[in-house]
Motif scaffolding. Structure first.
Motif, PDB file in Angstrom:
ATOM      1  N   PHE A   1      39.705  36.707  43.753  1.00  0.00           N
ATOM      2  CA  PHE A   1      40.977  37.300  44.176  1.00  0.00           C
ATOM      3  C   PHE A   1      41.369  38.421  43.211  1.00  0.00           C
ATOM      4  O   PHE A   1      41.690  39.548  43.624  1.00  0.00           O
ATOM      5  N   LEU A   2      41.317  38.142  41.929  1.00  0.00           N
ATOM      6  CA  LEU A   2      41.688  39.142  40.927  1.00  0.00           C
ATOM      7  C   LEU A   2      40.669  40.275  40.860  1.00  0.00           C
ATOM      8  O   LEU A   2      41.044  41.457  40.786  1.00  0.00           O
ATOM      9  N   ILE A   3      39.388  39.940  40.878  1.00  0.00           N
ATOM     10  CA  ILE A   3      38.341  40.969  40.801  1.00  0.00           C
ATOM     11  C   ILE A   3      38.465  41.952  41.960  1.00  0.00           C
ATOM     12  O   ILE A   3      38.370  43.174  41.778  1.00  0.00           O
ATOM     13  N   ASP A   4      38.699  41.427  43.165  1.00  0.00           N
ATOM     14  CA  ASP A   4      38.888  42.291  44.329  1.00  0.00           C
ATOM     15  C   ASP A   4      40.096  43.208  44.143  1.00  0.00           C
ATOM     16  O   ASP A   4      40.036  44.404  44.457  1.00  0.00           O
ATOM     17  N   ALA A   5      41.185  42.664  43.596  1.00  0.00           N
ATOM     18  CA  ALA A   5      42.397  43.466  43.377  1.00  0.00           C
ATOM     19  C   ALA A   5      42.166  44.536  42.306  1.00  0.00           C
ATOM     20  O   ALA A   5      42.643  45.672  42.437  1.00  0.00           O
ATOM     21  N   LEU A   6      41.438  44.186  41.237  1.00  0.00           N
ATOM     22  CA  LEU A   6      41.142  45.159  40.181  1.00  0.00           C
ATOM     23  C   LEU A   6      40.333  46.334  40.734  1.00  0.00           C
ATOM     24  O   LEU A   6      40.582  47.497  40.381  1.00  0.00           O
ATOM     25  N   LYS A   7      39.387  46.035  41.618  1.00  0.00           N
ATOM     26  CA  LYS A   7      38.581  47.104  42.221  1.00  0.00           C
ATOM     27  C   LYS A   7      39.448  48.020  43.068  1.00  0.00           C
ATOM     28  O   LYS A   7      39.339  49.248  42.984  1.00  0.00           O
ATOM     29  N   ARG A   8      40.316  47.429  43.880  1.00  0.00           N
ATOM     30  CA  ARG A   8      41.151  48.245  44.762  1.00  0.00           C
ATOM     31  C   ARG A   8      42.249  48.979  43.998  1.00  0.00           C
ATOM     32  O   ARG A   8      42.640  50.085  44.362  1.00  0.00           O
ATOM     33  N   ALA A   9      42.759  48.383  42.938  1.00  0.00           N
ATOM     34  CA  ALA A   9      43.796  49.029  42.132  1.00  0.00           C
ATOM     35  C   ALA A   9      43.224  50.218  41.362  1.00  0.00           C
ATOM     36  O   ALA A   9      43.931  51.203  41.111  1.00  0.00           O
ATOM     37  N   ASN A  10      41.929  50.110  40.971  1.00  0.00           N
ATOM     38  CA  ASN A  10      41.273  51.171  40.202  1.00  0.00           C
ATOM     39  C   ASN A  10      42.092  51.536  38.973  1.00  0.00           C
ATOM     40  O   ASN A  10      42.247  52.705  38.616  1.00  0.00           O
ATOM     41  N   SER A  11      42.662  50.504  38.325  1.00  0.00           N
ATOM     42  CA  SER A  11      43.577  50.732  37.207  1.00  0.00           C
ATOM     43  C   SER A  11      43.755  49.436  36.424  1.00  0.00           C
ATOM     44  O   SER A  11      43.588  48.339  36.972  1.00  0.00           O
ATOM     45  N   THR A  12      44.129  49.558  35.151  1.00  0.00           N
ATOM     46  CA  THR A  12      44.525  48.386  34.364  1.00  0.00           C
ATOM     47  C   THR A  12      46.043  48.297  34.245  1.00  0.00           C
ATOM     48  O   THR A  12      46.553  47.483  33.469  1.00  0.00           O
ATOM     49  N   ASP A  13      46.743  49.098  35.013  1.00  0.00           N
ATOM     50  CA  ASP A  13      48.214  49.047  35.040  1.00  0.00           C
ATOM     51  C   ASP A  13      48.628  47.769  35.772  1.00  0.00           C
ATOM     52  O   ASP A  13      48.306  47.601  36.955  1.00  0.00           O
ATOM     53  N   PRO A  14      49.335  46.838  35.104  1.00  0.00           N
ATOM     54  CA  PRO A  14      49.716  45.582  35.756  1.00  0.00           C
ATOM     55  C   PRO A  14      50.483  45.773  37.066  1.00  0.00           C
ATOM     56  O   PRO A  14      50.327  44.979  37.993  1.00  0.00           O
TER      57      PRO A  14
ATOM     58  N   LYS B   1      63.840  34.201  47.162  1.00  0.00           N
ATOM     59  CA  LYS B   1      63.269  35.523  46.889  1.00  0.00           C
ATOM     60  C   LYS B   1      61.864  35.378  46.289  1.00  0.00           C
ATOM     61  O   LYS B   1      61.642  34.556  45.401  1.00  0.00           O
ATOM     62  N   THR B   2      60.954  36.207  46.772  1.00  0.00           N
ATOM     63  CA  THR B   2      59.583  36.175  46.252  1.00  0.00           C
ATOM     64  C   THR B   2      59.555  36.705  44.828  1.00  0.00           C
ATOM     65  O   THR B   2      60.111  37.764  44.534  1.00  0.00           O
ATOM     66  N   ARG B   3      58.909  35.955  43.942  1.00  0.00           N
ATOM     67  CA  ARG B   3      58.742  36.430  42.564  1.00  0.00           C
ATOM     68  C   ARG B   3      57.702  37.550  42.589  1.00  0.00           C
ATOM     69  O   ARG B   3      56.553  37.330  42.993  1.00  0.00           O
ATOM     70  N   PRO B   4      58.051  38.748  42.129  1.00  0.00           N
ATOM     71  CA  PRO B   4      57.160  39.899  42.316  1.00  0.00           C
ATOM     72  C   PRO B   4      55.812  39.799  41.627  1.00  0.00           C
ATOM     73  O   PRO B   4      54.830  40.360  42.103  1.00  0.00           O
ATOM     74  N   TYR B   5      55.720  39.062  40.510  1.00  0.00           N
ATOM     75  CA  TYR B   5      54.474  39.026  39.744  1.00  0.00           C
ATOM     76  C   TYR B   5      53.782  37.666  39.776  1.00  0.00           C
ATOM     77  O   TYR B   5      52.880  37.415  38.982  1.00  0.00           O
TER      78      TYR B   5
ATOM     79  N   ARG C   1      49.302  44.256  40.554  1.00  0.00           N
ATOM     80  CA  ARG C   1      50.235  43.458  41.354  1.00  0.00           C
ATOM     81  C   ARG C   1      50.251  43.918  42.803  1.00  0.00           C
ATOM     82  O   ARG C   1      50.183  43.118  43.746  1.00  0.00           O
ATOM     83  N   ASP C   2      50.342  45.230  43.009  1.00  0.00           N
ATOM     84  CA  ASP C   2      50.374  45.779  44.373  1.00  0.00           C
ATOM     85  C   ASP C   2      49.099  45.436  45.129  1.00  0.00           C
ATOM     86  O   ASP C   2      49.137  45.085  46.314  1.00  0.00           O
ATOM     87  N   ALA C   3      47.966  45.535  44.446  1.00  0.00           N
ATOM     88  CA  ALA C   3      46.690  45.233  45.097  1.00  0.00           C
ATOM     89  C   ALA C   3      46.584  43.751  45.452  1.00  0.00           C
ATOM     90  O   ALA C   3      46.088  43.388  46.532  1.00  0.00           O
ATOM     91  N   LEU C   4      47.050  42.878  44.572  1.00  0.00           N
ATOM     92  CA  LEU C   4      47.060  41.440  44.882  1.00  0.00           C
ATOM     93  C   LEU C   4      47.894  41.179  46.129  1.00  0.00           C
ATOM     94  O   LEU C   4      47.495  40.405  47.015  1.00  0.00           O
ATOM     95  N   GLU C   5      49.041  41.807  46.197  1.00  0.00           N
ATOM     96  CA  GLU C   5      49.965  41.602  47.316  1.00  0.00           C
ATOM     97  C   GLU C   5      49.368  42.075  48.642  1.00  0.00           C
ATOM     98  O   GLU C   5      49.672  41.522  49.697  1.00  0.00           O
ATOM     99  N   GLN C   6      48.510  43.076  48.586  1.00  0.00           N
ATOM    100  CA  GLN C   6      47.945  43.667  49.807  1.00  0.00           C
ATOM    101  C   GLN C   6      46.637  43.012  50.246  1.00  0.00           C
ATOM    102  O   GLN C   6      46.006  43.461  51.202  1.00  0.00           O
ATOM    103  N   THR C   7      46.242  41.912  49.593  1.00  0.00           N
ATOM    104  CA  THR C   7      44.974  41.243  49.915  1.00  0.00           C
ATOM    105  C   THR C   7      44.976  40.716  51.346  1.00  0.00           C
ATOM    106  O   THR C   7      45.904  40.014  51.765  1.00  0.00           O
ATOM    107  N   LYS C   8      43.927  41.052  52.080  1.00  0.00           N
ATOM    108  CA  LYS C   8      43.831  40.632  53.491  1.00  0.00           C
ATOM    109  C   LYS C   8      42.374  40.355  53.840  1.00  0.00           C
ATOM    110  O   LYS C   8      41.480  41.132  53.502  1.00  0.00           O
ATOM    111  N   ASN C   9      42.157  39.201  54.503  1.00  0.00           N
ATOM    112  CA  ASN C   9      40.824  38.829  54.985  1.00  0.00           C
ATOM    113  C   ASN C   9      39.770  38.897  53.881  1.00  0.00           C
ATOM    114  O   ASN C   9      38.677  39.426  54.071  1.00  0.00           O
ATOM    115  N   LEU C  10      40.104  38.332  52.738  1.00  0.00           N
ATOM    116  CA  LEU C  10      39.171  38.281  51.608  1.00  0.00           C
ATOM    117  C   LEU C  10      38.357  36.995  51.696  1.00  0.00           C
ATOM    118  O   LEU C  10      38.910  35.903  51.766  1.00  0.00           O
TER     119      LEU C  10
END
Length: 388
Positions: A323-336, A143-147, A340-349
């Motif tokens: 990787f993290l900076i790109d996810a923070l921009k797309r998440a537009n939030s500091t909610d972990p 099972k994939t560890r979610p975080y 997490r969701d934005a990290l998981e959705q990373t594509k062609n970075l």
């Protein structure tokens, strides 16, 4: 009396609000985003941790100079895990529960990263290891560890690459495996190398083991020498690699030694010497000889910042930061959870080591390079494109 009561009540509410502002992991100062760094800054693999942190700090400096994340500056809060698993657990606990970071970068090694996973998952705070390659980091019992995430490829891929290189490029028919029995990284690589090498028709003549921080390897090397293998697969970190290769050559063991990204550090030449490392090969994530414009851009920025050439751990630290900076921009939030969701959705970075897409197991799909050591220098040998 009523006025006095109202004053006390208002004071209590203000105090409660102030305390709430210092609360859970997602609470941040208005103008900053706090990120944790849990790295090996001292101890046996400190060179890995220091390089990774250099890369991360460069990525953060560039992002902050460009305006940060939606006007907020990224603040990196560091903790030294001293290259020990127990200290790594203590470090992530402090970063999450006391420093209130929203994401943790690190540790650098697989064993230290694995030691921190339970804390990360229990607190639902994303963890990104730049360089921990063990399959167990992102997957637990299928099972994939979610975080849990990483910016480097995984051990099975490295073992596969080097087994195929041994069979197809070096035409090896037999191999011996020499592992660090105290390292999850080493054991995982050994398993994948053996599986693929034998499927290719090769024969594993035997396996010997040592412990991290050992100094004298001649007893087990004598056993490997007696096997007379075409190649020796040595999945280990630079300090032991340097000592082992040096002692093996002194014993007249002139066959090729093969390894993985744990070899990729300039210290290995200081320890082994240039000549003993001739006829050795390893796979890695990055080559300074790569002429890709993104690699060149990163190298120039790193050299300007630190006045030295970047190694692979610096490149992967930089990639983890991007990787993290790109996810923070797309998440537009500091909610972990949203991060997490934005990290998981990373594509062609686009990263310094190439293009990256995150797969279903939170592992990056990216290129691999094979390097040869010649007279103390890394020489680019092959580049293997990702299988999409």
């Amino acid at each position: 009396m009523r006025k006095k009561f109202m004053a006390i009540a208002m004071s209590t509410l203000l105090m409660a609000g102030a305390l709430a502002g210092c609360g859970g992991g997602a609470k941040q100062e208005a103008n900053e985003i706090k990120i944790g760094g849990n790295f090996e800054l001292t101890g046996s693999v400190a060179n890995y941790g220091k390089q990774a942190v250099n890369g991360i700090q460069l990525a953060i400096k560039q992002a902050n100079a460009a305006g940060g994340i939606n006007g907020k500056q990224i603040k990196l809060v560091m903790a030294d895990n001293k290259s020990e698993a127990a200290e790594a657990t203590n470090a992530i606990t402090k970063l999450i529960t006391q420093d209130k970071v929203v994401t943790v970068l690190g540790p650098a090694t697989s064993s230290n990263t694995i030691a921190t996973l339970q804390v990360s998952q229990d607190n639902k705070v994303p963890l990104i290891t730049p360089t921990g390659t063990s399959e167990k980091i992102t997957v637990d019992n299928g099972k994939t560890r979610p975080y849990a995430f990483r910016s480097c490829f995984i051990d099975p891929l490295q073992g596969t690459i080097m087994a195929n290189f041994a069979s197809n490029t070096l035409k090896a028919k037999t191999a011996a495996i020499y592992i660090d029995s105290s390292s999850d990284y080493s054991k995982g690589l050994a398993q994948s190398f053996e599986s693929v090498f034998t499927k290719n028709g090769g024969q594993i003549l035997g396996q010997e083991a040592f412990l991290q921080k050992d100094q004298d390897f001649k007893s087990t090397l004598t056993k490997i020498k007696a096997m007379n293998p075409d190649v020796v697969f040595l999945p280990a970190y630079y300090e032991e690699v340097g000592k082992i290769v040096k002692q093996a050559r002194e014993m007249g063991m002139n066959m090729p030694f093969l390894g993985a990204d744990g070899w990729d550090d300039a210290k290995v030449v200081e320890i082994a010497g240039a000549a003993p490392l001739n006829n050795t090969y390893f796979c890695s994530h990055f080559s300074s000889q790569d002429t890709d414009p993104n690699v060149v851009k990163f190298r120039e920025a790193y050299k300007q910042e630190y006045n030295q050439e970047p190694g692979v751990f610096a490149a992967l630290g930089y990639d983890a930061g991007l990787f993290l900076i790109d996810a923070l921009k797309r998440a537009n939030s500091t909610d972990p959870a949203k991060i997490r969701d934005a990290l998981e959705q990373t594509k062609n970075l686009q990263l310094s080591t190439g293009m990256m897409t995150v797969d279903a197991n939170h592992n990056p799909i990216k290129s691999v390079v094979v390097l040869e050591m010649k007279d103390g220098k890394q020489v680019f040998k092959e580049k293997i494109a990702p299988q999409l």
